[in-house]
Design a protein around this motif. Structure first.
Motif, PDB file in Angstrom:
ATOM      1  N   THR A 218      30.349  -6.820  -3.256  1.00  0.00           N
ATOM      2  CA  THR A 218      30.711  -7.403  -4.555  1.00  0.00           C
ATOM      3  C   THR A 218      30.139  -6.565  -5.692  1.00  0.00           C
ATOM      4  O   THR A 218      30.820  -6.311  -6.699  1.00  0.00           O
ATOM      5  N   ALA A 219      28.899  -6.113  -5.520  1.00  0.00           N
ATOM      6  CA  ALA A 219      28.294  -5.250  -6.546  1.00  0.00           C
ATOM      7  C   ALA A 219      29.099  -3.958  -6.689  1.00  0.00           C
ATOM      8  O   ALA A 219      29.359  -3.471  -7.803  1.00  0.00           O
TER       9      ALA A 219
ATOM     10  N   GLN B  47      34.807   9.352   9.274  1.00  0.00           N
ATOM     11  CA  GLN B  47      34.349   9.786  10.595  1.00  0.00           C
ATOM     12  C   GLN B  47      32.864   9.537  10.789  1.00  0.00           C
ATOM     13  O   GLN B  47      32.176  10.267  11.496  1.00  0.00           O
ATOM     14  N   GLY B  48      32.406   8.490  10.170  1.00  0.00           N
ATOM     15  CA  GLY B  48      31.056   8.028  10.481  1.00  0.00           C
ATOM     16  C   GLY B  48      29.934   8.777   9.796  1.00  0.00           C
ATOM     17  O   GLY B  48      28.790   8.432   9.941  1.00  0.00           O
ATOM     18  N   THR B  49      30.223   9.815   9.046  1.00  0.00           N
ATOM     19  CA  THR B  49      29.146  10.541   8.376  1.00  0.00           C
ATOM     20  C   THR B  49      28.729   9.763   7.127  1.00  0.00           C
ATOM     21  O   THR B  49      29.552   9.541   6.247  1.00  0.00           O
ATOM     22  N   PRO B  50      27.485   9.302   7.078  1.00  0.00           N
ATOM     23  CA  PRO B  50      27.092   8.530   5.894  1.00  0.00           C
ATOM     24  C   PRO B  50      27.274   9.357   4.616  1.00  0.00           C
ATOM     25  O   PRO B  50      26.889  10.523   4.553  1.00  0.00           O
ATOM     26  N   VAL B  51      27.912   8.768   3.658  1.00  0.00           N
ATOM     27  CA  VAL B  51      28.158   9.441   2.383  1.00  0.00           C
ATOM     28  C   VAL B  51      27.517   8.603   1.298  1.00  0.00           C
ATOM     29  O   VAL B  51      27.707   7.389   1.272  1.00  0.00           O
ATOM     30  N   ARG B  52      26.773   9.203   0.440  1.00  0.00           N
ATOM     31  CA  ARG B  52      26.142   8.431  -0.642  1.00  0.00           C
ATOM     32  C   ARG B  52      27.225   7.899  -1.559  1.00  0.00           C
ATOM     33  O   ARG B  52      28.225   8.560  -1.808  1.00  0.00           O
ATOM     34  N   VAL B  53      26.950   6.728  -2.108  1.00  0.00           N
ATOM     35  CA  VAL B  53      27.966   6.049  -2.903  1.00  0.00           C
ATOM     36  C   VAL B  53      28.397   6.894  -4.100  1.00  0.00           C
ATOM     37  O   VAL B  53      29.539   6.906  -4.498  1.00  0.00           O
ATOM     38  N   ASP B  54      27.469   7.673  -4.667  1.00  0.00           N
ATOM     39  CA  ASP B  54      27.831   8.427  -5.870  1.00  0.00           C
ATOM     40  C   ASP B  54      28.583   9.721  -5.532  1.00  0.00           C
ATOM     41  O   ASP B  54      28.975  10.464  -6.408  1.00  0.00           O
TER      42      ASP B  54
ATOM     43  N   PRO C  38      33.202   1.573 -11.399  1.00  0.00           N
ATOM     44  CA  PRO C  38      34.493   2.194 -11.730  1.00  0.00           C
ATOM     45  C   PRO C  38      35.187   2.820 -10.523  1.00  0.00           C
ATOM     46  O   PRO C  38      36.413   2.777 -10.418  1.00  0.00           O
ATOM     47  N   GLU C  39      34.424   3.377  -9.580  1.00  0.00           N
ATOM     48  CA  GLU C  39      35.077   4.049  -8.448  1.00  0.00           C
ATOM     49  C   GLU C  39      35.769   3.087  -7.496  1.00  0.00           C
ATOM     50  O   GLU C  39      36.464   3.497  -6.582  1.00  0.00           O
ATOM     51  N   SER C  40      35.604   1.776  -7.717  1.00  0.00           N
ATOM     52  CA  SER C  40      36.213   0.808  -6.803  1.00  0.00           C
ATOM     53  C   SER C  40      37.677   0.528  -7.140  1.00  0.00           C
ATOM     54  O   SER C  40      38.367  -0.126  -6.358  1.00  0.00           O
ATOM     55  N   THR C  41      38.140   1.014  -8.265  1.00  0.00           N
ATOM     56  CA  THR C  41      39.492   0.684  -8.708  1.00  0.00           C
ATOM     57  C   THR C  41      40.536   0.919  -7.614  1.00  0.00           C
ATOM     58  O   THR C  41      40.593   2.008  -7.035  1.00  0.00           O
ATOM     59  N   GLY C  42      41.306  -0.122  -7.335  1.00  0.00           N
ATOM     60  CA  GLY C  42      42.387   0.003  -6.368  1.00  0.00           C
ATOM     61  C   GLY C  42      41.927   0.043  -4.925  1.00  0.00           C
ATOM     62  O   GLY C  42      42.744   0.253  -4.027  1.00  0.00           O
TER      63      GLY C  42
ATOM     64  N   MET D 243      36.962  -8.185   4.785  1.00  0.00           N
ATOM     65  CA  MET D 243      37.224  -7.332   3.630  1.00  0.00           C
ATOM     66  C   MET D 243      37.018  -8.126   2.355  1.00  0.00           C
ATOM     67  O   MET D 243      37.251  -9.336   2.305  1.00  0.00           O
ATOM     68  N   LEU D 244      36.521  -7.424   1.334  1.00  0.00           N
ATOM     69  CA  LEU D 244      36.426  -7.985  -0.009  1.00  0.00           C
ATOM     70  C   LEU D 244      37.333  -7.152  -0.893  1.00  0.00           C
ATOM     71  O   LEU D 244      37.383  -5.924  -0.757  1.00  0.00           O
ATOM     72  N   VAL D 245      38.030  -7.808  -1.794  1.00  0.00           N
ATOM     73  CA  VAL D 245      38.972  -7.089  -2.651  1.00  0.00           C
ATOM     74  C   VAL D 245      38.747  -7.470  -4.108  1.00  0.00           C
ATOM     75  O   VAL D 245      38.011  -8.421  -4.411  1.00  0.00           O
ATOM     76  N   HIS D 246      39.394  -6.719  -4.993  1.00  0.00           N
ATOM     77  CA  HIS D 246      39.364  -7.113  -6.401  1.00  0.00           C
ATOM     78  C   HIS D 246      40.110  -8.427  -6.565  1.00  0.00           C
ATOM     79  O   HIS D 246      41.148  -8.627  -5.928  1.00  0.00           O
ATOM     80  N   PRO D 247      39.624  -9.323  -7.416  1.00  0.00           N
ATOM     81  CA  PRO D 247      40.332 -10.590  -7.625  1.00  0.00           C
ATOM     82  C   PRO D 247      41.722 -10.330  -8.201  1.00  0.00           C
ATOM     83  O   PRO D 247      41.924  -9.346  -8.915  1.00  0.00           O
ATOM     84  N   ALA D 248      42.662 -11.221  -7.893  1.00  0.00           N
ATOM     85  CA  ALA D 248      44.018 -11.077  -8.403  1.00  0.00           C
ATOM     86  C   ALA D 248      43.987 -11.059  -9.922  1.00  0.00           C
ATOM     87  O   ALA D 248      43.282 -11.853 -10.547  1.00  0.00           O
ATOM     88  N   GLY D 249      44.740 -10.132 -10.506  1.00  0.00           N
ATOM     89  CA  GLY D 249      44.850 -10.074 -11.964  1.00  0.00           C
ATOM     90  C   GLY D 249      43.640  -9.476 -12.647  1.00  0.00           C
ATOM     91  O   GLY D 249      43.572  -9.439 -13.873  1.00  0.00           O
ATOM     92  N   ALA D 250      42.677  -9.015 -11.845  1.00  0.00           N
ATOM     93  CA  ALA D 250      41.473  -8.451 -12.466  1.00  0.00           C
ATOM     94  C   ALA D 250      41.798  -7.090 -13.066  1.00  0.00           C
ATOM     95  O   ALA D 250      42.549  -6.307 -12.489  1.00  0.00           O
ATOM     96  N   GLU D 251      41.235  -6.838 -14.218  1.00  0.00           N
ATOM     97  CA  GLU D 251      41.406  -5.515 -14.811  1.00  0.00           C
ATOM     98  C   GLU D 251      40.433  -4.549 -14.135  1.00  0.00           C
ATOM     99  O   GLU D 251      39.372  -4.956 -13.675  1.00  0.00           O
ATOM    100  N   ALA D 252      40.838  -3.323 -14.084  1.00  0.00           N
ATOM    101  CA  ALA D 252      39.942  -2.326 -13.503  1.00  0.00           C
ATOM    102  C   ALA D 252      38.662  -2.266 -14.322  1.00  0.00           C
ATOM    103  O   ALA D 252      38.713  -2.328 -15.554  1.00  0.00           O
ATOM    104  N   PRO D 253      37.522  -2.193 -13.640  1.00  0.00           N
ATOM    105  CA  PRO D 253      36.262  -2.111 -14.394  1.00  0.00           C
ATOM    106  C   PRO D 253      36.255  -0.873 -15.285  1.00  0.00           C
ATOM    107  O   PRO D 253      36.786   0.166 -14.908  1.00  0.00           O
ATOM    108  N   ALA D 254      35.705  -1.012 -16.463  1.00  0.00           N
ATOM    109  CA  ALA D 254      35.662   0.108 -17.391  1.00  0.00           C
ATOM    110  C   ALA D 254      34.696   1.161 -16.873  1.00  0.00           C
ATOM    111  O   ALA D 254      33.728   0.837 -16.210  1.00  0.00           O
TER     112      ALA D 254
END
Lengths: 379, 358
Positions: B312-313, B273-280, B318-322, B347-358
């Motif tokens: 991309t960064a 709903q448009g409220t800026p949320v810090r990435v962490d 880790p929070e980007s999984t899925g 949209m940018l997505v995880h590459p096909a077959g990519a493992e979830a970042p540790a």
């Protein structure tokens, strides 16, 4: 894969429609004249190929490149039997100088200019409701480069119809720096002539409506685009590279599935600069070998000036009209050809009657940009 | 030509004062000072820079870093291209890149005639000068495009890079978003009054995009994959178009300059709903928000590439999984004859077959 041209539109110093421009080219009429838009005391050069639509001599107004673009796109849609609406039809607009003449007038003379009009999508939205619009600043190869992009859009299924266009006006900054570069001011564009002194700019716009050959839609087909190659010399910001030009010609032939001996007409880039004309002639000879003496050739910048981003499609539209009419416009002001083209069939003097079915169109630009298209007559 | 199944990101570069790496773009507004920090252009060898405009120099910094990051050129003082030059394209997005050259020249001609100009500045009067120097510097001989397409220009450039790869014209492309901030640009951006101009971004970012097979053959691990793109009459329509084509939930939202719609607008979800949320502070149901305009100022033609580099960064966290990244540039605020003519979404997505970042 090949594509059909369904509609055409053009504006230049010598005419307000594609038909008028072709007729005046065949008649050998040139748009050359004393510069109208700038203070002539600031320059050594005195001539250009301008469109005479300003309120008065020395009174320049912003937005002229945009106006011609809208005219050319509107004409192309109409020629294709389409309503004056773009909606989901993508438009690729090739340009060298965008609306930078308007920026010059704003900076120096404080003439109002809306930054939203620096790219052409704003006007295309206003006039035609277009939203999938792309202003591609690819120097003097821009509209033929745009043709490759439009064809790629059709190939990947992103659209069934695309419009490809080009437009440019003359900026004082480019005119002045060209004047600064040449040892002598060019009085006219003399492609491939020993006395050529350089390029003079021209003004205008050009547009085509393009569809896939396999899905041509209703109505008449103007011509078939067989293949378009694009590349970059990665060599010098302004000097051309004959080897890279030759590669782009070879790739265009390969994409079109033609051999040099199939080419009946070559629309030369022919800017009348010492470097371009030598490099282009060398590239043609390299690719065509002994077949170089067979096709008719001409260079229309002698009469339109260098219409920059619009020039590639101006040449392509001339090729289409020439094949239809069986008549090749002459290269004016070519009186004493350089050795490199002495035995080539460059049309001089008057228009040449000829039966032709396949043409090659050359378009090169600053930054070593090369675009070469192969077009075929219908029927 | 085999069909290209996936276009991936294999390298990133940033040339923004105060930023050390692409992940810095995920900082909260205010975490990067809007002025100060070392000018990134200082990182360039001064040889050959004399007649290049600021936009070109900024682009050279970011472009070199992205090429090295992707392994397309070797690191070191004399970088060497590791693949055939004709397979690599260049796409530059900039709306104001050569405005300074044009304005200076027309003022000089008024005062000193054409004799006052420098012939060395001639190439910079043509708006493709940045892409031209990038190609020359690294020997990149593939398709070379300069998009000057208003507020959507950066996302448009990323899209065209993908299209040129899918069409088989090139195998990889260096995409650069760059804008210089100077008095000439402020004059134009302010509609003739520099005081009306917003705070302007000064910098460049770059990314290498590539056919996924080509990346694999070179032994590179893709960082992200390009998802759907749409240029539409307004930002809600652009969001709806790309979200219809990509079902992944949005984990990072990169809004346009005006804030745009929330990612759920015209769609079935109801996220932040448009409220800026810090990435962490992100949670599954709320996308993190990276508002690059709030962070860096008005980014104009650079915005879309900045969004893709930041996205991309983020996909390496880790929070980007899925989850996916949604970016929108431009508002489509068009009314009468002015305003943004359109909005673009990607949209940018995880590459096909990519493992979830540790």
């Amino acid at each position: 894969m090949s594509w059909v041209i369904k509609g055409v539109g053009a504006v230049a110093s010598t005419g307000g429609t594609a038909t008028e421009i072709f007729a005046s080219l065949c008649a050998g009429r040139s748009g050359l004249g004393p510069i109208q838009g700038f203070d002539p005391t600031r320059f050594r050069a005195v001539n250009a190929y301008e469109i005479d639509d300003r309120p008065g001599p020395g009174q320049d107004v912003p937005g002229r490149a945009t106006k011609w673009l809208l005219d050319a796109v509107g004409a192309a849609l109409d020629d294709a039997g389409l309503p004056p609406r773009l909606d989901d039809i993508p438009v690729v607009v090739g340009t060298t100088l965008r609306e930078l003449r308007s920026v010059e007038l704003s900076w120096r003379d404080k003439i109002a200019f809306d930054p939203a009009e620096l790219h052409f999508g704003t006007a295309l939205r206003w006039r035609f409701g277009g939203v999938q619009t792309y202003t591609v600043a690819n120097a003097c190869a821009a509209s033929l480069y745009g043709l490759a992009l439009g064809a790629d859009l059709l190939d990947c299924g992103a659209a069934d119809t695309v419009v490809v266009a080009g437009t440019d006006t003359i900026t004082e900054s480019t005119y002045g720096m060209l004047d600064r570069c040449y040892p002598e001011a060019p009085d006219r564009v003399r492609p491939f002539d020993r006395e050529r002194r350089g390029m003079l700019q021209g003004e205008g716009a050009s547009a085509v409506v393009l569809r896939r050959c396999a899905d041509p839609g209703h109505g008449r087909v103007r011509a078939v685009v067989r293949g378009i190659a694009v590349n970059c010399d990665a060599h010098h910001p302004s000097a051309p590279d004959a080897k890279s030009i030759a590669q782009s010609i070879r790739e265009a032939h390969a994409r079109a599935g033609v051999e040099p001996t199939d080419i009946d007409l070559v629309m030369l880039h022919g800017t009348g600069t010492p470097l371009n004309d030598e490099a282009e002639a060398e590239a043609i000879r390299d690719v065509f070998g002994i077949a170089a003496t067979a096709p008719w050739m001409t260079a229309i910048k002698s009469m339109l000036g260098h219409t920059a981003g619009a020039s590639g499609l101006h040449s392509l539209l001339t090729a289409v009209a020439a094949m239809d009419a069986g008549r090749v416009p002459p290269t004016r002001y070519l009186d004493d050809p350089i050795d490199e083209v002495a035995d080539l069939r460059l049309v001089r003097g008057a228009a040449q009657e000829a039966s032709m079915s396949i043409a090659q169109v050359d378009s090169f630009g600053f930054g070593g940009l090369n675009a070469v298209a192969v077009v075929e007559k219908v029927g | 030509m085999d069909t290209v199944k996936e276009v991936v990101v294999t390298g990133l570069g940033v040339a923004v004062a105060g930023l050390d790496d692409p992940a810095g773009l995920l900082a909260a507004p205010g975490d990067i000072p809007r002025s100060g920090g070392d000018d990134p252009v200082r990182r360039l060898d001064r040889r050959g820079l004399r007649y290049k405009d600021r936009a070109t120099k900024l682009a050279m910094c970011a472009g070199r870093d992205a090429l090295v990051d992707s392994g397309l050129v070797t690191d070191g003082p004399e970088p060497v291209l590791t693949v055939p030059g004709e397979t690599v394209g260049v796409l530059v997005s900039s709306n104001y890149g050569n405005v300074d050259t044009i304005c200076d020249a027309v003022a000089t001609i008024a005062e000193h005639t054409y004799l006052g100009t420098s012939p060395m500045a001639l190439p910079a009067t043509s708006s493709n000068v940045i892409a031209s120097w990038i190609a020359i510097t690294h020997g990149l001989r593939g398709a070379n495009l300069t998009l000057c397409n208003g507020p959507t220009s950066g996302l448009d450039a990323v899209y065209w890079a993908g299209l040129l790869i899918r069409s088989g014209r090139i195998r990889s492309a260096l995409v650069i978003g760059v804008e210089p901030a100077n008095e000439q640009v402020r004059h134009v951006a302010g509609g003739g009054d520099p005081d009306q101009a917003p705070h302007l971004f000064d910098g460049a970012v770059a990314m290498v995009v590539e056919d996924a097979r080509s990346a694999r053959e070179r032994g590179r691990t893709p960082l992200a994959a390009l998802g759907p793109y749409a240029r539409r009459a307004d930002s809600a329509l652009a969001v709806a178009a790309v979200r219809r084509a990509e079902p992944a939930p949005v984990g990072l939202w990169c809004p346009p300059a005006d804030g745009g719609p929330t990612p759920g607008t015209a769609h079935d979800r109801d996220p932040a709903q448009g409220t800026p949320v810090r990435v962490d502070r992100t949670r599954d149901e709320y996308p993190a928000v990276t508002d690059l305009t709030a962070l860096l100022g008005d980014c104009s033609g650079a915005l879309g590439v900045l969004q893709c580099v930041a996205g991309t960064a983020w996909l390496s966290t880790p929070e980007s999984t899925g989850r996916a990244v949604l970016a929108v540039s431009g508002s489509g605020s068009f009314a009468d004859t002015t305003g943004d003519d359109a909005a673009a979404g990607m949209m940018l997505v995880h590459p096909a077959g990519a493992e979830a970042p540790a």
